[in-house]
Write a protein that holds these residues in place. Structure first.
Motif, short mmCIF file in Angstrom:
data_model
loop_
_atom_site.label_atom_id
_atom_site.label_comp_id
_atom_site.label_asym_id
_atom_site.label_seq_id
_atom_site.Cartn_x
_atom_site.Cartn_y
_atom_site.Cartn_z
N SER A 222 -13.80 54.29 -5.47
CA SER A 222 -14.94 54.02 -6.35
C SER A 222 -15.16 52.55 -6.64
N CYS A 223 -14.11 51.72 -6.57
CA CYS A 223 -14.33 50.32 -6.97
C CYS A 223 -14.99 49.51 -5.87
N ARG A 224 -14.82 49.92 -4.64
CA ARG A 224 -15.40 49.28 -3.46
C ARG A 224 -14.89 47.86 -3.25
N VAL B 34 -13.55 47.01 0.63
CA VAL B 34 -14.42 47.26 1.79
C VAL B 34 -14.17 46.24 2.90
#
Lengths: 130, 160, 597, 580
Positions: free
Chosen positions: D51-53, D56
């Motif tokens: 969810s925090c990304r 990436v």
């Protein structure tokens, strides 16, 4: 209905009902005039329920035994709801738009009883069906 | 069932609905729909009852209720006015219709009028875009609504 | 069986009959008999070709020549020239008004490229609450055929060959999806029909469910047979009570007729369908979110892979298609993949239903072959822009899509071309905007939607979209800067890049596409503090036109902030500092003396 | 195992199928930052919400960026973690989080311990480009244990995973949606009104200061500076193997002596050991066990030293409240003993005694206000601080912890055995009880006191001990999810155990909610566990019933083990609680 037990039974059932729904065979005297009222959300919200009730009432009043009134889904002409389709056996269906209850009654009188197509109320079909 | 501050008959009805479910696993949202139909809104006690009845954590029930805009935890007016704010309605001035309802009923979106007669809510597209802008009162759809029509619509429901 | 070498198809539609097609038929028959060709040439009266304006219409098959406005006199000449001598009578052919180019073939004619109803074939035609009517129009024949004559592999091959792609928005090849789910090993698999049509402005799925619910049930059962599932769910929006009611009726009838349930048509195949309700969450259109919702949880998406085909509902392989996709299945199986793939463009086969709404005259649903241009849809089917206003843009793909400007009106639309011009097919919403629509405001509307509908799980979408919306608010309130515009672009790109699910990955599209095509409008808001369309209230200014103002004082009386001053019978003036832009003065003035810029 | 070959930043690497990009990158020494991700493999807790990304990365052929924590490697995958596109996206995610996060780092509870703060530093965030509305929520200090300041929540959902999946307390859920989404108990209730057990595991895994403890530090300072108060302190067994970490010492360093010295320097009048009371607990519990065993009482008996676990059974299994031992927890026993026996012995008015507990635990803060554990409306233990709070106090007092000399606990409540030391880790209580019960039942000397089958980090452990020819079956569960499994089997009548030890926290008290943060490095916890057993081995006396000061107390004051006075002072009862 006891349930269809095979594809053959299903085919037989289809053939039995085909004519009354498609109404294309002129030879069959049992075929009736079919009045279809678009009864999807749009149609109902625009008064299709009132229209269909008026048509049924008018048909009953006139004892038109050769007429069936059916509801259907939406033809997509939302701008012209309620829409009503009139199909005489063996003839191309006529699609009418903006048919309120009053016009519904008039339609029964003029088109169904007297065979006068109401040109001003017609909407041109813009589709081919498969 | 005395521990819940809820109407006994309604609670019984909900309990029967839950008892009759064939598939309880995953039925939470359908149960909440039924509960909202029965009680009008999903109070804390309704949610607790469902949680305990189905063995689902109360926090989860609450998490689900707050996630879906269809569920409400506030009592609703006798008549619920829903103004469609889908794109088609928006470009045809649904915001002005909403403003007029708010002005005439003197309430905010999601709130109930003081006399308990009306609640105003918005929703996203009822799929009657051909009739935009659309207003739905207690399930009845009004199409091509103009600002001038709003007063009349309210009057229709004020009488009873 | 007699075989004719040539068919004369005469339109017997209402319009053509009104313009004398029956006489034309008579003439043809007479002339052909005269020539002694009645065993070679067949005259058939057909249903409406739909081109009534140019009736009566005559089509000659197999030459595929198409004559318009045929009179008995013309009929005589057609028999002499075309049928006997084999020479096409050029004069009678349809001439495209603009180019005057003569078209021979029906399918070259613009009108005939328009609507073709596959998914909507039964909508408005049969009674959706009467299973006999569905059966009468070949209902459940495809299921019967599949169960008795075809292996699952063969069906999947047929669907793959048809080129059908998911109609829910993604455009993933349906056959490939089925194959993936079939290949996943498990004792329990599921079929889900996604009927959570959440795009504001799209309602084709609702129409299909309300008008032809059995077609979806039948296709789901076929899918179940193919992937090895005996259980299906329809996840439907609670906002569609009528569709729910008709589906319920249809499901009950199908069970009663043995077309759902145990041992369908005596083949030993079992398939059950249950309804699951949505509850007002757009995100539940996303597959993984939808699955979480069916399981009774919050509709939050989860990371893919694993895809539902591998691990879906209750962690079992699950195939999800939307309503319109399912509605295409039975015709493909009955008429064949070749037929289906002959329709549409190279990479997008078949038709697509569009919900045409907004500022067009003929708001409604249209089903057209892929590859039609936006212009054809909006101007020909949609009847052009309402009130003869100027077309500004068409929004496709809902909150995930973009706004397409006039310069792209002639783009033939399919999945890929729409993506190329920065928009999306989406589920087929098509909202037409005219000169009165402010594109910044429209972008804001969609972003507001995405913000409200964000599940809140990932940072990019939860916080990122909120920040974008705040910047847009600044811009529409006249507080925007050019740096804001750069920030919007960069942030939008990063949100697309970094979001967890499809909603976040596409939510900046309405902003980015309007910035791309309507840059000047953004600049006008930022630099000139002006909203060219006159929508953004904060940027509007009200002026009194001195030559029209008669000094009646009506405006001054209604002004809630006493911003209007002036003596009786003298020109009034608006104090811009005090004006709150409520527009009350303009509404009151009977002399059109107040203008807004 | 199938191996997968891929390239990360140009380096070729081969990893087993199913490995995440994040773990594969570690193999080639590429560190990808993470925030929401947390893998506590040993206790089967993985938070992979993606969810925090923040993690990436670029994957060739993929349209968008991929979360490294939740993306499995595939054959031939080409990953780039250091491109401008990936770096920019990661930094933007942190900026976005910060734009909805109070920037009061300097005065924040988590200052220098906050993972978001560290990330911002690591990624070189120098400016928060985005401004706008901020999430604000009422602060929740309703309980004695957990302080919730959701303004600082970054929606990593670790607390939710921990509470619902590991502990199965199901207190938390994400609620609302969009920007308003936040993790909350049902109906936004304050924690005190929920079924929260205050185990504090949510606090232990929270990366920011959204979840911290209710601090008693100020009150302790106040008591210490009050000349009228006689302030005594007790330290739980798990403190001595973790406190050193806060002063830069290796995890697993035993700092008992320095801790005692430090507490003395803080000004406590007496420095005692909870271990003393742990030995008392063993005596009472072993007695109760033998009584039930011999007189047909309900079995299995469950240990009751963990207040979090006690609250768990009260909410979740109210029909089983007759099975836990009625013994108070050691630290409450200590408080009672201090205000009765000790006060008596030292001739001090119990009113003047302030008992401070240093605990690895947040539930202990809640436990002291349970009415049935108080004496005539007065608390037996007055204040509870955690290991972390103690470290803060030492820092504040300017005590150079590392260079302190070793000192001994005061008498008489400082005397302890190896049996009481191992209370600090999972399996310890039951092992200690066995050492005593065995000898009492058999009248034989237990030569090998170590029961290795109840040691270690497995969630459920068991042992069989032959006592007088009878197989006594022992079960151990740590982590409330594991406890639930045992309780369910008891409920169904399927449990074969005679005695069960349950600790709420995975690993037991050494990984309690009040211990120094380890942020997912369970190696630290394992070292604390080793240290506990070392401390046990170093003890001359390793059986509770041999603790001379304990025996003296019984002789002088309490009388018989399990007797009337023992019951009055050392036992308690349980209350049915609602599920909410």
């Amino acid at each position: 209905m006891a349930g269809i037990k095979s594809l053959d039974e299903l085919k037989a059932l289809r053939d039995k009902h085909r004519e009354s729904v498609l109404g294309r065979d002129t030879g069959d005297s049992e075929n009736k005039i079919r009045i279809t009222v678009g009864m999807a959300t749009c149609g109902i919200a625009s008064g299709a329920r009132e229209t269909i009730n008026a048509i049924i009432d008018e048909v009953a009043k006139e004892h038109l035994m050769n007429v069936v009134v059916v509801q259907s889904g939406c033809l997509g002409y939302c701008y012209a709801e309620p829409t009503v389709e009139v199909r005489f056996p063996g003839k191309e269906a006529v699609l009418y738009g903006n048919i309120d209850a009053k016009r519904g009654r008039e339609l029964v009188q003029r088109h169904i009883k007297n065979g006068e197509i109401q040109k001003d109320w017609i909407i041109e079909k813009t589709f081919n069906n498969i | 069932m005395a521990e819940y501050n809820l109407d006994h008959d309604k609670l019984k009805k909900l309990e029967t609905y839950i008892d009759n479910l064939q598939e309880k696993e995953g039925a939470l949202i359908n149960i909440l729909h039924e509960a909202q139909d029965i009680f009008g809104y999903l109070s804390k006690d309704v949610q607790l009852f469902i949680a305990r009845k189905c063995g689902i954590p109360a926090a989860k029930v609450f998490g689900v209720v707050t996630f879906y805009s269809y569920f409400t935890m506030e009592p609703r007016g006798k008549h619920v006015v829903n103004i469609c704010m889908g794109t088609a309605c928006f470009v045809k001035g649904a915001d002005k219709i909403l403003a007029e309802f708010k002005r005439l009923l003197d309430i905010k979106e999601g709130n109930m009028s003081e006399d308990g007669m009306f609640t105003i809510d918005t929703l996203r597209c009822v799929g009657a875009c051909g009739l935009a802008p659309v207003v739905i009162v207690d399930g009845k759809v009004y199409g091509r609504v103009k600002v001038e029509d709003v007063e009349g619509i309210i009057k229709e429901y004020k009488q009873d | 069986m007699v075989k004719y070498r040539m068919d004369l198809l005469v339109c017997g539609g209402t319009g053509c009959q009104a313009s004398g097609s029956s006489e034309v038929v008579e003439t043809f028959k007479k002339e052909i008999e005269k020539e002694g060709l009645e065993n070679e040439i067949q005259v058939i009266t057909t249903g409406c070709f739909g081109f009534c304006e140019k009736g009566p219409i005559v089509k000659i098959s197999p030459d595929n020549v198409f004559y318009v406005e045929v009179t008995p006199e013309k009929a005589v000449r057609i028999v002499k020239e075309h049928i006997i001598k084999g020479r096409v009578v050029e004069d009678y052919l349809y001439k495209e008004p603009e180019t005057k180019e003569v078209l021979h073939e029906q399918n070259e004619m613009p009108f005939y490229k328009k609507q073709l109803r596959i998914a909507l074939r039964n909508c408005g035609f049969i009674d959706p609450e009467n299973i006999y009517e569905y059966i009468a129009v070949d209902g459940y024949q495809a299921l019967g055929k599949v169960l008795t004559e075809m292996t699952p592999e063969k069906v999947i091959e047929e669907i793959k060959r048809s080129g059908l792609r998911g109609r829910g928005g993604g455009g993933f090849p349906t056959g490939v999806k089925w194959e993936m789910t079939r290949k996943s090993k498990s004792n329990q698999k599921y079929v889900i029909c996604n009927a959570d049509e959440g795009d504001p402005g799209a309602f084709m799925d609702r129409s299909i469910l309300e008008g032809d619910p059995h077609s979806v049930l039948e296709a789901m059962a076929i899918c179940g047979y193919c992937i090895g599932a005996d259980k299906g769910y329809i996840y439907i929006r609670a906002e569609y009570p009528l569709a729910i009611q008709r589906l319920r009726i249809a499901i009950n009838q199908a069970y009663e007729f043995g077309l759902l349930g145990k041992n369908i048509l005596g083949t030993g195949f079992n398939f059950d369908i249950d309804l699951k309700y949505g509850a007002g969450a757009f995100i539940c259109g996303e597959e993984t979110a939808l699955i979480n919702s069916i399981e009774g949880g919050r509709g939050e998406p989860t990371v893919k892979p694993p895809f539902p085909a591998q691990k879906g509902l209750w962690k079992q392989p699950t195939n999800i298609n939307n309503v319109e996709t399912f509605a295409n299945i039975c015709p493909i199986l009955l008429k064949g993949a070749d037929w289906f793939s002959s329709i549409g463009t190279e990479k997008s086969k078949g038709t697509k239903v569009f919900a045409l709404a907004g500022k067009v005259n003929n708001v409604g649903l249209v089903e057209v072959p892929m590859g039609l241009t936006l212009r054809e849809i909006i101007y020909e089917l949609g009847g052009g822009i309402k009130g003869d206003k100027k077309f500004k843009a068409v929004q496709t793909g809902g909150p995930s899509g973009g706004c397409i400007p006039a310069q792209n009106l002639d783009t033939p639309i399919d999945y890929d071309t729409l993506t190329q011009i920065g928009s999306m097919m989406g589920s087929g919403g098509m909202i037409v905007m005219d000169e009165d629509d402010c594109m910044v405001n429209i972008a804001k509307f969609y972003l507001e939607f995405s913000c409200e509908e964000s599940c809140g799980r990932c940072t990019a979408c939860r916080v990122g979209n909120t920040r974008m919306l705040e910047i847009l608010n600044e811009i529409t309130e006249g507080k925007g800067t050019m740096e804001h515009l750069d920030e919007l672009k960069e942030l939008g790109q990063i949100i697309k890049d970094s979001s967890l699910c499809g909603l976040g990955q596409t939510s900046p599209n309405p902003v980015l596409s309007t910035m791309n095509f309507f840059w000047d409008e953004y600049v006008a808001h930022v630099k000139d503090k002006n909203c060219p369309a006159g929508v953004c209230t904060a940027l509007l200014k009200y002026f009194i036109l001195p030559d029209k103002c008669v000094g009646c004082t009506a405006c001054a009386k209604v002004c809630p902030t006493n911003a209007i001053s002036g003596e009786v019978r003298k020109t009034h003036i608006i104090d811009q500092e005090k004006c709150i832009k409520c527009g009350a003065c303009m509404a009151t003035c009977r002399f059109n003396a107040i203008t807004r810029r | 195992m199938n191996m997968v070959n891929l390239t990360i930043n140009g380096f070729k690497v081969s990893v087993p199928e199913g490995t995440s990009i994040l773990d594969a990158a570690k193999k080639v020494n590429v560190h990808i930052p993470t925030l929401c991700y947390l893998d506590l493999h040993d206790i089967k807790m993985v938070n992979r919400t993606a969810s925090c990304r923040v993690c990436v990365v670029e994957v060739e052929g993929r349209r968008n960026l991929a979360p490294a924590c939740a993306t499995e490697v595939t054959e031939g995958m080409v990953v780039k973690t250091d491109t401008l596109r990936a770096i920019k996206a990661r930094r933007t995610m942190v900026e976005l989080l910060l734009s909805d996060h109070p920037t009061d780092c300097l005065v924040c509870e988590k200052n220098t311990q906050c993972q978001l703060q560290k990330l911002a530093a690591d990624l070189g965030v120098r400016k928060i480009r985005y401004k706008g509305k901020m999430s604000t929520y009422p602060k929740d200090s309703s309980s004695e244990s957990i302080y919730r300041n959701l303004d600082k929540c970054i929606m990593c959902r670790r607390c939710e995973t921990m509470c619902n999946e590991v502990q199965t307390c199901n207190v938390y859920s994400a609620v609302d949606r969009g920007f308003e989404t936040v993790v909350s108990p049902a109906f936004g209730l304050p924690m005190i009104d929920t079924q929260c057990t205050f185990c504090g595991q949510c606090v232990a895994v929270c990366p920011t200061a959204a979840l911290t403890q209710i601090s008693h530090v100020a009150k302790v300072w106040e008591a210490l500076s009050d000349p009228d108060k006689f302030v005594i302190v007790q330290t739980a067994p798990a403190i001595r193997v973790a406190l050193g970490e806060k002063f830069g010492m290796e995890p697993g360093t035993i700092v008992t002596g320095k801790m005692v010295a430090a507490l003395r320097r803080l000004g406590f009048d007496k420095v005692f050991d909870t271990d003393f009371a742990a030995d008392v607990t063993i005596l009472e519990e072993a007695h109760e066990f033998i009584d039930r065993l011999q007189n047909g009482g309900r079995l299995p008996i469950l240990t009751s030293c963990c207040p979090s676990w006690v609250k768990f059974i009260e909410h979740q299994f109210p029909d089983l409240l007759d099975i836990p031992s009625t013994c108070k927890s050691p630290h409450i026993m200590f408080g009672t003993i201090a205000k009765t026996y000790l006060a008596d012995k030292m001739g001090i008015d119990p009113e003047k005694i302030v008992v401070v507990s240093v605990m690895p635990c947040l539930a202990k803060k809640y436990e002291v206000v349970r009415p049935e554990l108080q004496h005539e409306g007065k608390k037996n233990v007055d204040l509870v601080i955690t290991t972390r709070e103690l470290a803060d106090m030492l820092l504040e007092a300017g005590i150079d912890f590392a260079s302190l000399p070793d000192e001994d606990f005061d008498n008489p409540l400082g005397e302890s055995t190896g049996a009481s030391v191992i209370f600090g880790t999972t399996g310890g209580v039951i092992e200690a009880a066995l050492r005593t019960a065995y000898e009492w039942l058999t009248n034989e000397t237990l030569e090998d006191v170590e029961f290795h089958s109840v040691r270690g980090l497995d969630g459920l452990k068991e042992a069989t001990v032959n006592i007088n020819g009878e197989e006594i079956r022992i079960g151990v569960a740590h982590g409330l999810g594991n406890a639930r499994k045992l309780l369910e089997s008891i409920q169904k009548g399927e449990s074969r155990y005679h005695a069960i030890e349950i600790m709420a926290c995975p690993g037991g008290c050494i990984d309690g909610g009040g211990q120094p943060y380890h942020f997912g490095n369970l190696e630290i916890v394992k070292k604390r566990m080793e240290a506990i057993y070392t401390e046990d081995r170093n003890k001359k006396i390793r059986k509770s019933h041999e603790n001379p000061e304990v025996l003296k107390m019984y002789k002088e004051y309490i009388g018989e083990v399990g007797g009337e006075k023992a019951h009055e002072l050392l036992h308690t009862h349980y209350t049915k609680r609602e599920k909410i």
